[in-house]
Design a protein around this motif. Structure first.
Motif, PDB file in Angstrom:
ATOM      1  N   UNK A  69      36.987  61.711  49.924  1.00 35.66           N
ATOM      2  CA  UNK A  69      36.324  60.602  49.236  1.00 35.66           C
ATOM      3  C   UNK A  69      37.243  59.786  48.340  1.00 35.66           C
ATOM      4  N   UNK A  70      38.372  60.368  47.884  1.00 34.33           N
ATOM      5  CA  UNK A  70      39.177  59.671  46.889  1.00 34.33           C
ATOM      6  C   UNK A  70      40.500  60.401  46.661  1.00 34.33           C
ATOM      7  N   UNK A  71      41.453  59.697  46.046  1.00 33.42           N
ATOM      8  CA  UNK A  71      42.679  60.345  45.596  1.00 33.42           C
ATOM      9  C   UNK A  71      42.396  61.090  44.294  1.00 33.42           C
ATOM     10  N   UNK A  72      43.048  62.246  44.110  1.00 34.33           N
ATOM     11  CA  UNK A  72      42.846  63.046  42.908  1.00 34.33           C
ATOM     12  C   UNK A  72      44.195  63.307  42.244  1.00 34.33           C
ATOM     13  N   UNK A  73      44.130  63.642  40.961  1.00 35.71           N
ATOM     14  CA  UNK A  73      45.362  63.805  40.191  1.00 35.71           C
ATOM     15  C   UNK A  73      46.023  65.156  40.424  1.00 35.71           C
ATOM     16  N   UNK A  74      45.221  66.193  40.759  1.00 36.29           N
ATOM     17  CA  UNK A  74      45.777  67.536  40.899  1.00 36.29           C
ATOM     18  C   UNK A  74      44.880  68.355  41.813  1.00 36.29           C
ATOM     19  N   UNK A  75      45.482  69.200  42.621  1.00 35.08           N
ATOM     20  CA  UNK A  75      44.755  70.155  43.457  1.00 35.08           C
ATOM     21  C   UNK A  75      45.622  71.404  43.561  1.00 35.08           C
ATOM     22  N   UNK A  76      45.129  72.512  43.011  1.00 33.37           N
ATOM     23  CA  UNK A  76      45.931  73.720  42.946  1.00 33.37           C
ATOM     24  C   UNK A  76      46.265  74.303  44.302  1.00 33.37           C
ATOM     25  N   UNK A  77      45.248  74.433  45.176  1.00 37.16           N
ATOM     26  CA  UNK A  77      45.528  75.125  46.440  1.00 37.16           C
ATOM     27  C   UNK A  77      46.433  74.293  47.341  1.00 37.16           C
ATOM     28  N   UNK A  78      46.301  72.981  47.329  1.00 41.50           N
ATOM     29  CA  UNK A  78      47.178  72.146  48.164  1.00 41.50           C
ATOM     30  C   UNK A  78      48.615  72.187  47.637  1.00 41.50           C
ATOM     31  N   UNK A  79      48.784  72.203  46.326  1.00 36.30           N
ATOM     32  CA  UNK A  79      50.126  72.275  45.764  1.00 36.30           C
ATOM     33  C   UNK A  79      50.793  73.604  46.114  1.00 36.30           C
ATOM     34  N   UNK A  80      50.057  74.703  45.954  1.00 38.91           N
ATOM     35  CA  UNK A  80      50.584  76.016  46.347  1.00 38.91           C
ATOM     36  C   UNK A  80      50.930  76.021  47.834  1.00 38.91           C
ATOM     37  N   UNK A  81      50.030  75.508  48.666  1.00 42.34           N
ATOM     38  CA  UNK A  81      50.264  75.505  50.107  1.00 42.34           C
ATOM     39  C   UNK A  81      51.455  74.664  50.512  1.00 42.34           C
ATOM     40  N   UNK A  82      51.667  73.546  49.831  1.00 38.35           N
ATOM     41  CA  UNK A  82      52.806  72.679  50.150  1.00 38.35           C
ATOM     42  C   UNK A  82      54.126  73.377  49.845  1.00 38.35           C
ATOM     43  N   UNK A  83      54.208  73.998  48.677  1.00 38.42           N
ATOM     44  CA  UNK A  83      55.448  74.706  48.318  1.00 38.42           C
ATOM     45  C   UNK A  83      55.687  75.870  49.286  1.00 38.42           C
ATOM     46  N   UNK A  84      54.639  76.608  49.614  1.00 38.55           N
ATOM     47  CA  UNK A  84      54.775  77.744  50.548  1.00 38.55           C
ATOM     48  C   UNK A  84      55.278  77.265  51.904  1.00 38.55           C
ATOM     49  N   UNK A  85      54.721  76.171  52.412  1.00 39.71           N
ATOM     50  CA  UNK A  85      55.122  75.651  53.720  1.00 39.71           C
ATOM     51  C   UNK A  85      56.565  75.169  53.694  1.00 39.71           C
ATOM     52  N   UNK A  86      56.940  74.451  52.643  1.00 39.19           N
ATOM     53  CA  UNK A  86      58.314  73.954  52.558  1.00 39.19           C
ATOM     54  C   UNK A  86      59.308  75.115  52.449  1.00 39.19           C
ATOM     55  N   UNK A  87      58.940  76.152  51.704  1.00 41.83           N
ATOM     56  CA  UNK A  87      59.809  77.332  51.628  1.00 41.83           C
ATOM     57  C   UNK A  87      59.923  77.999  52.993  1.00 41.83           C
ATOM     58  N   UNK A  88      58.819  78.145  53.686  1.00 38.33           N
ATOM     59  CA  UNK A  88      58.817  78.804  55.003  1.00 38.33           C
ATOM     60  C   UNK A  88      59.673  78.050  56.012  1.00 38.33           C
ATOM     61  N   UNK A  89      59.717  76.726  55.889  1.00 35.58           N
ATOM     62  CA  UNK A  89      60.492  75.904  56.817  1.00 35.58           C
ATOM     63  C   UNK A  89      61.921  75.661  56.339  1.00 35.58           C
ATOM     64  N   UNK A  90      62.302  76.259  55.221  1.00 34.26           N
ATOM     65  CA  UNK A  90      63.665  76.109  54.715  1.00 34.26           C
ATOM     66  C   UNK A  90      63.958  74.743  54.129  1.00 34.26           C
ATOM     67  N   UNK A  91      62.962  74.079  53.565  1.00 35.63           N
ATOM     68  CA  UNK A  91      63.132  72.719  53.067  1.00 35.63           C
ATOM     69  C   UNK A  91      63.356  72.639  51.556  1.00 35.63           C
ATOM     70  N   UNK A  92      63.343  73.787  50.877  1.00 37.90           N
ATOM     71  CA  UNK A  92      63.519  73.780  49.430  1.00 37.90           C
ATOM     72  C   UNK A  92      64.963  74.099  49.055  1.00 37.90           C
ATOM     73  N   UNK A  93      65.446  73.430  48.045  1.00 37.93           N
ATOM     74  CA  UNK A  93      66.804  73.684  47.545  1.00 37.93           C
ATOM     75  C   UNK A  93      66.812  74.713  46.428  1.00 37.93           C
TER      76      UNK A  93
END
Length: 292
Positions: A69-93
């Motif tokens: 329905x709209x853009x939001x300022x913060x979402x805990x589970x999506x933020x956790x999931x994004x970091x987890x996915x980037x780590x799993x794919x070797x995209x984090x420094x």
């Protein structure tokens, strides 16, 4: 133009079919706001979009977050999931990150075994007055006998949720509120969702909750990190969990402290568990299991 791929991970899982689905686009630099919202609408879930940081941002990357329905300022589970996915794919420094969001910079860290935690600021609490509390109770189809005898509060770390303490798990399981009525009472309470909860095992710091959002485009959420973080402060105020000595500040490190565990999603057939730890010097870490 080729549309960037959408990866879906399941965040805060606690059993088969559990967790909150998080559609994530890892390179959304060329996407418009309308295109981002369309992804969230097509998937029917809060979604994350990674965009590059500006040179003077002092963040590792920026994350835009959209409900259907709209853009939001913060979402805990999506933020956790994004970091987890980037780590799993070797995209984090780094395993210690700063993420730019519309709510401000969010710290994240990845443990040695790959578990992700994100930081949330210290919580703010405000008890609802009796007339507004009665409106909340009525919107959930409850009576005074269904309540636990503790205050109904608005609580917030990143987004305001209304905490409703219930007398038993049976009462929690039976809830089936009308979404328009939930939206109306949330507007009155200046809240983004109703978060009824119960004590499962106080000694084990185990609680259960359900999340009925104000205007997300779906009637219930399987796991809501920012609500669980806010609940930790309600539990602390009610004397149901031990906390930092001053109520906010000096706390045990996340690596050694026993977490507060908040289960959610069981009534939806999507069992989830969010883990909350006190954080120095203020605030909490929130995390949990993630699967692809």
């Amino acid at each position: 133009m080729t549309r960037p791929p959408v990866h879906t991970v399941h965040v805060f899982t606690d059993g088969p079919g559990g967790g909150n689905p998080a559609p994530i686009v890892l390179d959304a630099s060329d996407m418009t706001a309308a295109e981002m919202q369309r992804v969230a609408q097509q998937h029917g879930h809060e979604s994350g979009f990674v965009v590059p940081s500006d040179d003077d941002d002092d963040v590792d990357f920026r994350l835009r977050l959209w409900m259907p329905s709209q853009e939001v300022s913060m979402c805990g589970h999506v933020t956790v999931g994004t970091v987890w996915l980037m780590h799993r794919l070797g995209l984090l420094r780094s395993r210690d990150l700063r993420i730019g969001t519309a709510s401000g910079v969010v710290r994240a860290r990845v443990s040695g075994d790959g578990e992700v935690e994100i930081a949330q600021p210290a919580g703010a609490l405000e008890c609802l007055d009796s007339s507004l509390a009665a409106e909340v109770v009525a919107a959930l189809g409850l009576t005074a006998e269904d309540l636990a005898g503790l205050p109904i509060r608005n609580a917030s770390t990143s987004r305001t949720k209304t905490l409703i303490p219930l007398a038993s798990p049976d009462v929690l399981d039976a809830l089936a509120p009308d979404p328009p009525r939930v939206a109306a009472v949330c507007a009155l309470a200046e809240s983004t969702g109703l978060y009824p909860w119960v004590v499962r095992d106080r000694g084990a710091r185990l609680f259960e909750a359900r999340q009925f959002p104000r205007s997300s485009g779906y009637p219930e959420d399987a796991a809501t990190g920012v609500a669980a973080a806010a609940l930790a402060y309600g539990l602390l105020a009610d004397g149901l969990v031990d906390g930092p000595a001053d109520g906010l500040g000096a706390a045990a490190d996340a690596a050694t402290a026993a977490p507060i565990r908040v289960q959610q999603g069981r009534a939806m057939g999507r069992p989830s568990e969010i883990r909350i730890r006190w954080r120095e010097p203020r605030g909490v870490w929130l995390g949990g299991a993630v699967r692809a």
